[in-house]
Motif scaffolding. Structure first.
Motif, PDB file in Angstrom:
ATOM      1  N   SER A  13       0.852  -1.427   0.246  1.00  0.00           N
ATOM      2  CA  SER A  13      -0.091  -0.120  -0.092  1.00  0.00           C
ATOM      3  C   SER A  13       0.912   1.190   0.061  1.00  0.00           C
ATOM      4  O   SER A  13       1.908   1.212   0.550  1.00  0.00           O
ATOM      5  CB  SER A  13      -0.910  -0.215   1.235  1.00  0.00           C
ATOM      6  N   LEU A  14       0.541   2.010  -0.689  1.00  0.00           N
ATOM      7  CA  LEU A  14       1.222   3.502  -0.876  1.00  0.00           C
ATOM      8  C   LEU A  14       0.465   4.533   0.244  1.00  0.00           C
ATOM      9  O   LEU A  14      -0.654   4.883   0.132  1.00  0.00           O
ATOM     10  CB  LEU A  14       1.105   4.129  -2.325  1.00  0.00           C
ATOM     11  N   ARG A  15       1.139   4.986   0.949  1.00  0.00           N
ATOM     12  CA  ARG A  15       0.716   5.906   2.104  1.00  0.00           C
ATOM     13  C   ARG A  15       1.272   6.993   2.130  1.00  0.00           C
ATOM     14  O   ARG A  15       2.576   7.186   1.754  1.00  0.00           O
ATOM     15  CB  ARG A  15       0.703   5.108   3.465  1.00  0.00           C
ATOM     16  N   LEU A  16       0.662   8.171   2.379  1.00  0.00           N
ATOM     17  CA  LEU A  16       1.253   9.641   2.535  1.00  0.00           C
ATOM     18  C   LEU A  16       0.375   9.991   3.887  1.00  0.00           C
ATOM     19  O   LEU A  16      -0.713  10.222   3.896  1.00  0.00           O
ATOM     20  CB  LEU A  16       0.693  10.456   1.198  1.00  0.00           C
ATOM     21  N   ARG A  17       1.626  10.342   4.691  1.00  0.00           N
ATOM     22  CA  ARG A  17       1.000  10.971   6.022  1.00  0.00           C
ATOM     23  C   ARG A  17      -0.087  10.285   6.634  1.00  0.00           C
ATOM     24  O   ARG A  17      -0.932  10.599   7.121  1.00  0.00           O
ATOM     25  CB  ARG A  17       0.758  12.297   5.938  1.00  0.00           C
ATOM     26  N   GLY A  18       0.010   8.810   6.577  1.00  0.00           N
ATOM     27  CA  GLY A  18      -0.784   7.763   7.146  1.00  0.00           C
ATOM     28  C   GLY A  18      -2.074   7.458   6.308  1.00  0.00           C
ATOM     29  O   GLY A  18      -2.991   6.713   6.614  1.00  0.00           O
ATOM     30  N   VAL A  20      -3.745   5.883   2.917  1.00  0.00           N
ATOM     31  CA  VAL A  20      -3.670   5.051   1.768  1.00  0.00           C
ATOM     32  C   VAL A  20      -4.023   5.901   0.574  1.00  0.00           C
ATOM     33  O   VAL A  20      -5.177   6.358   0.412  1.00  0.00           O
ATOM     34  CB  VAL A  20      -4.295   3.873   1.845  1.00  0.00           C
ATOM     35  N   ILE A  21      -3.107   6.147  -0.501  1.00  0.00           N
ATOM     36  CA  ILE A  21      -3.382   6.652  -1.772  1.00  0.00           C
ATOM     37  C   ILE A  21      -3.099   5.976  -2.928  1.00  0.00           C
ATOM     38  O   ILE A  21      -3.384   6.218  -4.108  1.00  0.00           O
ATOM     39  CB  ILE A  21      -2.506   8.332  -1.894  1.00  0.00           C
ATOM     40  N   GLY A  22      -2.835   4.554  -2.891  1.00  0.00           N
ATOM     41  CA  GLY A  22      -2.742   3.694  -3.801  1.00  0.00           C
ATOM     42  C   GLY A  22      -2.135   2.319  -3.531  1.00  0.00           C
ATOM     43  O   GLY A  22      -1.681   2.091  -2.447  1.00  0.00           O
ATOM     44  N   VAL A  23      -1.521   1.644  -4.400  1.00  0.00           N
ATOM     45  CA  VAL A  23      -1.269   0.244  -4.248  1.00  0.00           C
ATOM     46  C   VAL A  23      -0.068   0.262  -5.083  1.00  0.00           C
ATOM     47  O   VAL A  23      -0.340   0.416  -6.640  1.00  0.00           O
ATOM     48  CB  VAL A  23      -2.200  -0.721  -4.274  1.00  0.00           C
ATOM     49  N   LEU A  24       1.175  -0.532  -4.920  1.00  0.00           N
ATOM     50  CA  LEU A  24       2.067  -0.784  -5.646  1.00  0.00           C
ATOM     51  C   LEU A  24       2.189  -2.189  -5.721  1.00  0.00           C
ATOM     52  O   LEU A  24       2.255  -2.912  -4.963  1.00  0.00           O
ATOM     53  CB  LEU A  24       3.463  -0.112  -5.177  1.00  0.00           C
ATOM     54  N   TYR A  25       2.065  -2.709  -7.206  1.00  0.00           N
ATOM     55  CA  TYR A  25       2.257  -4.198  -7.354  1.00  0.00           C
ATOM     56  C   TYR A  25       3.612  -4.439  -8.249  1.00  0.00           C
ATOM     57  O   TYR A  25       4.115  -3.904  -9.172  1.00  0.00           O
ATOM     58  CB  TYR A  25       1.058  -4.626  -8.559  1.00  0.00           C
ATOM     59  N   ALA A  26       4.096  -5.639  -7.681  1.00  0.00           N
ATOM     60  CA  ALA A  26       5.263  -6.233  -8.446  1.00  0.00           C
ATOM     61  C   ALA A  26       4.649  -7.729  -8.597  1.00  0.00           C
ATOM     62  O   ALA A  26       4.024  -8.379  -7.861  1.00  0.00           O
ATOM     63  CB  ALA A  26       6.358  -6.442  -7.630  1.00  0.00           C
ATOM     64  N   ALA A  27       4.736  -8.053  -9.857  1.00  0.00           N
ATOM     65  CA  ALA A  27       4.154  -9.270 -10.500  1.00  0.00           C
ATOM     66  C   ALA A  27       5.180 -10.210 -11.400  1.00  0.00           C
ATOM     67  O   ALA A  27       6.072  -9.558 -11.845  1.00  0.00           O
ATOM     68  CB  ALA A  27       2.932  -9.147 -11.255  1.00  0.00           C
ATOM     69  N   ASP A  28       4.935 -11.332 -11.439  1.00  0.00           N
ATOM     70  CA  ASP A  28       5.778 -12.283 -12.203  1.00  0.00           C
ATOM     71  C   ASP A  28       4.809 -13.355 -12.559  1.00  0.00           C
ATOM     72  O   ASP A  28       3.756 -13.698 -12.286  1.00  0.00           O
ATOM     73  CB  ASP A  28       6.688 -13.034 -11.473  1.00  0.00           C
ATOM     74  N   ARG A  29       5.330 -13.823 -14.032  1.00  0.00           N
ATOM     75  CA  ARG A  29       4.401 -14.820 -14.829  1.00  0.00           C
ATOM     76  C   ARG A  29       4.816 -16.106 -14.411  1.00  0.00           C
ATOM     77  O   ARG A  29       4.348 -17.261 -14.659  1.00  0.00           O
ATOM     78  CB  ARG A  29       4.710 -14.504 -16.037  1.00  0.00           C
ATOM     79  N   THR A  30       6.091 -16.209 -13.509  1.00  0.00           N
ATOM     80  CA  THR A  30       6.253 -17.483 -13.021  1.00  0.00           C
ATOM     81  C   THR A  30       5.904 -17.685 -11.661  1.00  0.00           C
ATOM     82  O   THR A  30       6.221 -16.841 -10.853  1.00  0.00           O
ATOM     83  CB  THR A  30       7.976 -17.652 -13.063  1.00  0.00           C
ATOM     84  N   GLU A  31       5.359 -18.922 -11.158  1.00  0.00           N
ATOM     85  CA  GLU A  31       5.288 -19.103  -9.798  1.00  0.00           C
ATOM     86  C   GLU A  31       6.499 -19.411  -8.960  1.00  0.00           C
ATOM     87  O   GLU A  31       7.524 -19.777  -9.224  1.00  0.00           O
ATOM     88  CB  GLU A  31       4.459 -20.328  -9.850  1.00  0.00           C
ATOM     89  N   ARG A  32       6.359 -18.159  -8.066  1.00  0.00           N
ATOM     90  CA  ARG A  32       7.665 -18.290  -7.025  1.00  0.00           C
ATOM     91  C   ARG A  32       7.099 -17.381  -5.888  1.00  0.00           C
ATOM     92  O   ARG A  32       6.231 -16.830  -5.732  1.00  0.00           O
ATOM     93  CB  ARG A  32       8.723 -17.514  -7.569  1.00  0.00           C
ATOM     94  N   ARG A  33       7.955 -17.588  -4.725  1.00  0.00           N
ATOM     95  CA  ARG A  33       7.750 -16.666  -3.500  1.00  0.00           C
ATOM     96  C   ARG A  33       8.762 -15.646  -3.682  1.00  0.00           C
ATOM     97  O   ARG A  33       9.869 -15.653  -4.272  1.00  0.00           O
ATOM     98  CB  ARG A  33       8.154 -17.421  -2.401  1.00  0.00           C
ATOM     99  N   PHE A  34       8.432 -14.361  -3.482  1.00  0.00           N
ATOM    100  CA  PHE A  34       9.144 -12.965  -3.360  1.00  0.00           C
ATOM    101  C   PHE A  34      10.359 -13.173  -2.256  1.00  0.00           C
ATOM    102  O   PHE A  34       9.678 -13.660  -1.193  1.00  0.00           O
ATOM    103  CB  PHE A  34       8.495 -11.821  -3.415  1.00  0.00           C
ATOM    104  N   ALA A  35      11.390 -12.877  -2.506  1.00  0.00           N
ATOM    105  CA  ALA A  35      12.409 -13.026  -1.650  1.00  0.00           C
ATOM    106  C   ALA A  35      12.326 -11.884  -0.630  1.00  0.00           C
ATOM    107  O   ALA A  35      11.641 -10.856  -0.846  1.00  0.00           O
ATOM    108  CB  ALA A  35      13.683 -12.903  -2.402  1.00  0.00           C
TER     109      ALA A  35
END
Length: 56
Positions: A13-18, A20-35
């Motif tokens: 979640s993107l927060r500005l002074r507490g 929530v103003i949006g969401v940042l997504y990181a995605a992959d087409r390969t099944e995996r756990r993010f490190a």
């Protein structure tokens, strides 16, 4: 998000002074756990700070 073929998704979640103003997504087409370092990289980005009213 399966229409795009994304199977691994990390959301921060993107927060500005507490407020929530949006969401940042990181995605992959390969099944995996993010490190731990990937999570640790995105987490501070989600905590935006206002520079308004501060001297340079």
């Amino acid at each position: 998000m399966t229409e795009e073929g994304l199977v691994a998704i990390l959301c921060v979640s993107l927060r500005l002074r507490g407020t929530v103003i949006g969401v940042l997504y990181a995605a992959d087409r390969t099944e995996r756990r993010f490190a731990r370092y990937e999570v640790n990289l995105l987490r501070p980005i989600g905590k935006l700070r206002s520079r308004q009213g501060r001297a340079s």
